[in-house]
Write a protein that holds these residues in place. Structure first.
Motif, PDB file in Angstrom:
ATOM      1  N   ASP A 182       0.838  -1.202   0.000  1.00  0.00           N
ATOM      2  CA  ASP A 182       0.000   0.000   0.000  1.00  0.00           C
ATOM      3  C   ASP A 182       0.875   1.256   0.000  1.00  0.00           C
ATOM      4  O   ASP A 182       2.089   1.200   0.222  1.00  0.00           O
ATOM      5  N   ALA A 183       0.231   2.371  -0.258  1.00  0.00           N
ATOM      6  CA  ALA A 183       0.966   3.627  -0.460  1.00  0.00           C
ATOM      7  C   ALA A 183       1.797   4.000   0.760  1.00  0.00           C
ATOM      8  O   ALA A 183       2.926   4.501   0.623  1.00  0.00           O
ATOM      9  N   LYS A 184       1.276   3.761   1.953  1.00  0.00           N
ATOM     10  CA  LYS A 184       2.024   4.107   3.166  1.00  0.00           C
ATOM     11  C   LYS A 184       3.292   3.264   3.298  1.00  0.00           C
ATOM     12  O   LYS A 184       4.352   3.772   3.658  1.00  0.00           O
ATOM     13  N   ALA A 185       3.174   1.972   3.001  1.00  0.00           N
ATOM     14  CA  ALA A 185       4.336   1.092   3.094  1.00  0.00           C
ATOM     15  C   ALA A 185       5.379   1.470   2.046  1.00  0.00           C
ATOM     16  O   ALA A 185       6.581   1.502   2.325  1.00  0.00           O
ATOM     17  N   ALA A 186       4.932   1.772   0.834  1.00  0.00           N
ATOM     18  CA  ALA A 186       5.867   2.177  -0.220  1.00  0.00           C
ATOM     19  C   ALA A 186       6.580   3.470   0.165  1.00  0.00           C
ATOM     20  O   ALA A 186       7.797   3.610  -0.016  1.00  0.00           O
ATOM     21  N   ALA A 187       5.810   4.404   0.724  1.00  0.00           N
ATOM     22  CA  ALA A 187       6.406   5.676   1.156  1.00  0.00           C
ATOM     23  C   ALA A 187       7.409   5.449   2.281  1.00  0.00           C
ATOM     24  O   ALA A 187       8.446   6.127   2.346  1.00  0.00           O
ATOM     25  N   SER A 188       7.132   4.479   3.140  1.00  0.00           N
ATOM     26  CA  SER A 188       8.050   4.214   4.250  1.00  0.00           C
ATOM     27  C   SER A 188       9.361   3.605   3.747  1.00  0.00           C
ATOM     28  O   SER A 188      10.419   3.836   4.338  1.00  0.00           O
ATOM     29  N   VAL A 189       9.309   2.829   2.656  1.00  0.00           N
ATOM     30  CA  VAL A 189      10.550   2.314   2.066  1.00  0.00           C
ATOM     31  C   VAL A 189      11.367   3.473   1.499  1.00  0.00           C
ATOM     32  O   VAL A 189      12.585   3.536   1.691  1.00  0.00           O
ATOM     33  N   LEU A 190      10.708   4.391   0.823  1.00  0.00           N
ATOM     34  CA  LEU A 190      11.429   5.564   0.312  1.00  0.00           C
ATOM     35  C   LEU A 190      12.024   6.374   1.461  1.00  0.00           C
ATOM     36  O   LEU A 190      13.096   6.967   1.319  1.00  0.00           O
ATOM     37  N   ASP A 191      11.353   6.360   2.604  1.00  0.00           N
ATOM     38  CA  ASP A 191      11.892   7.059   3.776  1.00  0.00           C
ATOM     39  C   ASP A 191      13.180   6.395   4.284  1.00  0.00           C
ATOM     40  O   ASP A 191      14.023   7.055   4.888  1.00  0.00           O
ATOM     41  N   VAL A 192      13.322   5.080   4.037  1.00  0.00           N
ATOM     42  CA  VAL A 192      14.585   4.399   4.385  1.00  0.00           C
ATOM     43  C   VAL A 192      15.715   4.963   3.535  1.00  0.00           C
ATOM     44  O   VAL A 192      16.805   5.254   4.040  1.00  0.00           O
ATOM     45  N   LEU A 193      15.453   5.141   2.245  1.00  0.00           N
ATOM     46  CA  LEU A 193      16.451   5.747   1.367  1.00  0.00           C
ATOM     47  C   LEU A 193      16.796   7.154   1.854  1.00  0.00           C
ATOM     48  O   LEU A 193      17.964   7.539   1.918  1.00  0.00           O
TER      49      LEU A 193
END
Length: 428
Positions: A142-153
């Motif tokens: 979902d969008a929140k999980a995808a955004a959280s991966v980008l936050d790792v970067l």
């Protein structure tokens, strides 16, 4: 070209438009209705294109080898990499990964998590074909999980490095739009994996890989290794739409060309190891583990699955360079290690500078302002490769300056932080 500004470079790059392919062909009409898994399954069944299928079989064989590391002669130089405090904001990175875990279910967490020494760390690849569907696919959560991966970067990289990664992902999406293949190539068509348990003081890491962006990150306390990395673009500029003006990898090309053009004639001749971009003198025997050229890697020697390759020093020694030419090598290195957070990047560049007199620079092709080319900068602590490619989705049959591949490697067991690991944590 080294003196041209990015606007002029961008105008030249927009020349890709005359190579936009015929989307009515069977290739594009078939792929248009497939998702990434159907697309990969079709590739595995059809073996088309055969040159890439054959290469993937070689990749499987190379992955079976125990990890050793890139070397110049088969012998790893020991003790080049030492534990040290590099000022990495490890708490923020751990928090960012923990947030990913909070956003996904137990089954997804199990899917994304691997042992620290897992061979899967070496299973990244650059083609748009999802050869190994490991970890989590960003477009599938979902969008929140995808955004959280980008936050790792974002938590891991420098600000400029994060922007570079986003640019590569957005350009991948742009290529998908141009070719009407949004299910195959988009901003989130990347896989994310975590190795070991995120920790502020124990070793662990993560990777993200997909078309034109493959990033491997090893962390131990306040120390970080981001290597190997693959960053590419076809085209290397977005010239329309909401992200118009996004460009990538121009600095690496311009600085490399400036360095080559600055050398005196005898040094240019020594640096130029092949005159033609596909030179008959390049080994092209059909043994894809050893050949010097193939349609996928083209001139690259340190790409996916080449973790143990012997790469002899070639070209001209930087020991003969002027101070300005040596600085150009460091300027190029700055862009190749841009993903590193600021303090760690400074330390890494000092390491590169300490080995300048043992650094070699080699070139393939010509070095006029409009010429496509390849170069490699190599020492015992870093390998940087830059290559202009022929079209994969665009229709140019010869290398053009709007299709770029770059690879960063840390030789002598430096990739994946291997030189900093304990014996039980060695990458397989």
């Amino acid at each position: 070209m080294g003196s041209k500004d990015s606007i002029e470079q961008g105008k030249e790059s927009a020349g890709f438009r005359k190579y936009i392919p015929d989307l009515n062909t069977l290739r594009f009409q078939t792929a248009k209705v497939q998702d990434c898994y159907e697309y990969a399954e079709n590739f595995q069944k059809s073996h088309n294109p055969p040159w890439l299928y054959d290469l993937t079989q070689t990749w499987q064989e190379l992955l079976r080898e125990p990890y050793k590391g890139l070397t110049t002669d088969g012998n790893v130089i020991p003790n080049l990499f030492q534990p040290q405090d590099e000022g990495v904001p490890i708490e923020s990175i751990v928090t960012a990964v923990d947030k990913v875990f909070d956003q996904i279910n137990p089954e997804q967490k199990e899917k994304v998590s691997f042992p620290l020494n897992a061979k899967e760390w070496r299973a990244w690849s650059n083609p748009e074909i999802l050869l190994r569907p490991l970890g989590l696919r960003l477009e599938e959560v979902d969008a929140k999980a995808a955004a959280s991966v980008l936050d790792v970067l974002k938590a891991t990289f420098s600000k400029e490095g994060y922007e570079k990664a986003l640019a590569a992902m957005r350009i991948n999406q742009y290529l998908g739009q141009i070719c009407e293949l949004p299910k195959i190539m988009n901003e989130l068509s990347y896989n994310f994996l975590v190795f070991g348990t995120p920790s502020k003081d124990k070793p662990w890491g993560w990777s993200l890989y997909g078309h034109h962006l493959c990033l491997n990150v090893f962390l131990h306390g306040r120390q970080i290794v981001i290597s190997p990395t693959f960053t590419g673009a076809e085209p290397n500029l977005i010239d329309a739409g909401p992200f118009a003006g996004t460009e990538i990898l121009h600095d690496e090309g311009n600085l490399g060309l400036e360095l080559m053009q600055s050398l005196p004639g005898p040094s240019q001749e020594k640096a130029q190891i092949f005159k033609l971009l596909r030179d008959p003198a390049m080994l092209q025997s059909g043994d894809l583990a050893k050949d010097r050229w193939n349609p996928d890697d083209q001139r690259h020697v340190c790409g996916a699955f080449r973790d143990n390759r012997i790469v002899p020093l070639e070209g001209v020694s930087a020991a003969t360079f002027t101070a300005k030419q040596k600085q150009l090598i460091l300027d190029i290195a700055y862009h190749f290690v841009l993903y590193l957070p600021d303090a760690a990047r400074k330390i890494r560049l000092e390491q590169v500078a300490d080995h300048l007199n043992e650094t070699y620079f080699c070139w393939i092709g010509r070095w006029g302002n409009d010429d496509a080319f390849y170069y490699r900068i190599q020492s015992s602590v870093i390998i940087m490769e830059f290559d202009h490619h022929s079209g994969v989705f665009l229709s140019n049959t010869e290398p053009e300056k709007f299709h770029v591949h770059t690879i960063l490697r840390t030789p002598n067991a430096g990739d994946y932080g291997a030189g900093l690991r304990s014996a039980e944590d060695m990458v397989e």
